[in-house]
Every structure is written in C-alpha cells, then in structure tokens.
Design a protein around this motif. Structure first.
Motif, PDB file in Angstrom:
ATOM      1  N   PHE A  72       0.593   5.079  -6.012  1.00  0.00           N
ATOM      2  CA  PHE A  72       1.941   5.543  -5.683  1.00  0.00           C
ATOM      3  C   PHE A  72       2.130   5.761  -4.184  1.00  0.00           C
ATOM      4  O   PHE A  72       3.262   5.675  -3.690  1.00  0.00           O
ATOM      5  CB  PHE A  72       2.273   6.801  -6.473  1.00  0.00           C
ATOM      6  CG  PHE A  72       2.436   6.541  -7.951  1.00  0.00           C
ATOM      7  CD1 PHE A  72       3.474   5.745  -8.404  1.00  0.00           C
ATOM      8  CD2 PHE A  72       1.539   7.053  -8.867  1.00  0.00           C
ATOM      9  CE1 PHE A  72       3.627   5.471  -9.756  1.00  0.00           C
ATOM     10  CE2 PHE A  72       1.670   6.794 -10.224  1.00  0.00           C
ATOM     11  CZ  PHE A  72       2.720   5.998 -10.679  1.00  0.00           C
ATOM     12  N   LEU A  73       1.053   6.014  -3.464  1.00  0.00           N
ATOM     13  CA  LEU A  73       1.164   6.042  -1.997  1.00  0.00           C
ATOM     14  C   LEU A  73       1.526   4.658  -1.480  1.00  0.00           C
ATOM     15  O   LEU A  73       2.388   4.515  -0.601  1.00  0.00           O
ATOM     16  CB  LEU A  73      -0.158   6.509  -1.382  1.00  0.00           C
ATOM     17  CG  LEU A  73      -0.507   7.989  -1.514  1.00  0.00           C
ATOM     18  CD1 LEU A  73      -1.904   8.243  -0.956  1.00  0.00           C
ATOM     19  CD2 LEU A  73       0.507   8.865  -0.796  1.00  0.00           C
ATOM     20  N   ASP A  74       0.881   3.640  -2.019  1.00  0.00           N
ATOM     21  CA  ASP A  74       1.176   2.268  -1.606  1.00  0.00           C
ATOM     22  C   ASP A  74       2.627   1.918  -1.926  1.00  0.00           C
ATOM     23  O   ASP A  74       3.314   1.266  -1.113  1.00  0.00           O
ATOM     24  CB  ASP A  74       0.239   1.282  -2.302  1.00  0.00           C
ATOM     25  CG  ASP A  74      -1.203   1.405  -1.840  1.00  0.00           C
ATOM     26  OD1 ASP A  74      -1.430   1.897  -0.719  1.00  0.00           O
ATOM     27  OD2 ASP A  74      -2.102   0.988  -2.595  1.00  0.00           O
ATOM     28  N   ARG A  75       3.104   2.340  -3.089  1.00  0.00           N
ATOM     29  CA  ARG A  75       4.483   2.041  -3.458  1.00  0.00           C
ATOM     30  C   ARG A  75       5.470   2.757  -2.548  1.00  0.00           C
ATOM     31  O   ARG A  75       6.509   2.190  -2.163  1.00  0.00           O
ATOM     32  CB  ARG A  75       4.725   2.415  -4.914  1.00  0.00           C
ATOM     33  CG  ARG A  75       4.022   1.500  -5.901  1.00  0.00           C
ATOM     34  CD  ARG A  75       4.363   1.801  -7.338  1.00  0.00           C
ATOM     35  NE  ARG A  75       5.778   1.592  -7.627  1.00  0.00           N
ATOM     36  CZ  ARG A  75       6.308   1.705  -8.841  1.00  0.00           C
ATOM     37  NH1 ARG A  75       5.540   2.044  -9.867  1.00  0.00           N
ATOM     38  NH2 ARG A  75       7.591   1.497  -9.041  1.00  0.00           N
ATOM     39  N   ALA A  76       5.159   3.997  -2.196  1.00  0.00           N
ATOM     40  CA  ALA A  76       6.048   4.745  -1.307  1.00  0.00           C
ATOM     41  C   ALA A  76       6.129   4.082   0.066  1.00  0.00           C
ATOM     42  O   ALA A  76       7.217   3.954   0.649  1.00  0.00           O
ATOM     43  CB  ALA A  76       5.567   6.183  -1.172  1.00  0.00           C
ATOM     44  N   LEU A  77       4.981   3.662   0.584  1.00  0.00           N
ATOM     45  CA  LEU A  77       4.970   2.972   1.882  1.00  0.00           C
ATOM     46  C   LEU A  77       5.813   1.705   1.823  1.00  0.00           C
ATOM     47  O   LEU A  77       6.562   1.392   2.748  1.00  0.00           O
ATOM     48  CB  LEU A  77       3.542   2.631   2.283  1.00  0.00           C
ATOM     49  CG  LEU A  77       2.675   3.753   2.839  1.00  0.00           C
ATOM     50  CD1 LEU A  77       1.264   3.232   3.086  1.00  0.00           C
ATOM     51  CD2 LEU A  77       3.260   4.317   4.126  1.00  0.00           C
TER      52      LEU A  77
END
Length: 216
Positions: free
Chosen positions: A151-156
């Motif tokens: 989800f960090l990757d998706r937020a970025l």
C-alpha cells in the motif's frame, strides 16, 4: 529531498485504540463461532495478526478463514467507531500541522479501510490527503499490510512521487518504509515511551512539527 510525506494513522495522527478493546472485539468474533479460544489464539488475532498466526488459529478450530476474518474485522471496526463517537478516541494535539505541509500527503494504515475512512471523515482530515489506504477486510489484506510495502507503493503511485518520507509509530512501519525504499521517521508518542526498535529509522521525532525540520 522528498516529493511527498506519507503517514501511518493510529498512534501518529489519531490516538490508538486500547488493546483491551481490540481483545474484546476479537473475542466476540470467536463467540460468533461458538468458540472459547485459548489465550494465545486470542492474542494471535487481537492486534498484529500475521498470515501464519491467523492460519494456525483457523486450522485449530476448523474456521473458514474468510468468514472468521470478516467477523473479526467487522467487530474491531465497530468497537473503534464507537470509541470515536463517544469521544474516547481523539486526534493528537499537533494535528493542525497537517495544514502547513507544502508537499502532497498520503496515508497508509494497517487498520481497516472502513475504520480509516470513518476517522478521516469524523475528524475532518480527508482534505489533507491526496490518497489514503487502509486494509481490506480479507485474508489477502492480512498478507498485504505493513511491513509489506504494497500500500505504500500504491500511495506513491497515486501521488506520482518518486521519493517520500514515511512517518510511523511502530517497527512494522520502519520495516515497511525500508521495504518500499523510503526513509522513515519514527514518532515516539506517549504510548511508545518504552518501545524498543530492533531496526533503525532514518529519523526519530516526538511530534509532527519536527517533520518540517527534516523537509527543510
């Protein structure tokens, strides 16, 4: 140095739920299946559930994983919403600092998506964030929560940022940032006074305003 700032929610922006409340919610999920759980099994699904721990619980009692996790997550979300509406769960005093950031902000929480959405709406925080993610109430959601960087990757990606600082209050936040190739700021809120990390965050802070010193 950073294109954006990402935040955990519980223990960073909003005060975390009491462990005994989450235990109450987990116990109620077992009761739906007419089970009086062993204490170690109750603990395994109370707070920081792992895929292995959850699988062990389901195998021990013959639970359908999807049905049991849906019951557990629904109970945990309901009890947190009740605490918010009763005024027993509040934001931290320095929450107004969010209005002063000049970079895009995102939020990535291991709490339920429904709980995160309720908190953001109730405390009028949604306007600060370009994107936000909680965890879906599914078994797959357990696998993708921090320290998994999913989800960090998706937020970025949503923000269109290449670099970001991730602000969290737990070891899993620090590890998730590292797994995503991000720097981390561990915020030592009062509930973390005696908390010991076995990993090294990029920064350690005590309040949100200290982030501005890092960004300058």
């Amino acid at each position: 140095m950073y294109d954006a700032v990402l935040f955990d929610n519980d223990g960073v922006l909003v005060k975390p739920p009491k462990r005994e409340l989450l235990q109450e919610a987990a116990r109620s999920a077992f009761e739906e299946f007419d089970v009086d759980p062993a204490e170690d099994h109750l603990a395994a699904v109370t707070h920081s559930a792992t895929p292995d721990g959850f699988r062990e619980v389901c195998e021990a009692y013959g639970f359908d994983p999807n049905s049991f996790w849906a019951a557990r997550d629904s109970a945990a979300s309901e009890i947190q919403l009740r605490e918010i509406e009763a005024g027993r769960t509040t934001t931290y005093d320095d929450i107004d600092a969010l209005s002063s950031f000049e970079r895009p902000l995102g939020l990535v929480s291991s709490n339920q998506q429904a709980t995160v959405e309720f908190m953001l709406d109730y405390f009028e925080l949604e306007r600060h964030f370009e994107t936000y993610y909680g965890r879906p109430p599914t078994v797959e959601g357990i696998r993708r929560k921090k320290p998994n960087p999913h989800f960090l990757d998706r937020a970025l990606s949503d923000i269109g940022a290449e670099t970001a600082l991730f602000v969290g209050d737990s070891e899993s936040d620090v590890v998730a940032a590292d797994n995503a190739g991000l720097d981390s700021a561990f915020i030592r809120r009062p509930h973390r006074t005696e908390y010991e990390l076995s990993v090294e965050p990029t920064y350690e802070i005590e309040g949100l305003s200290e982030i501005f010193e890092i960004l300058d």
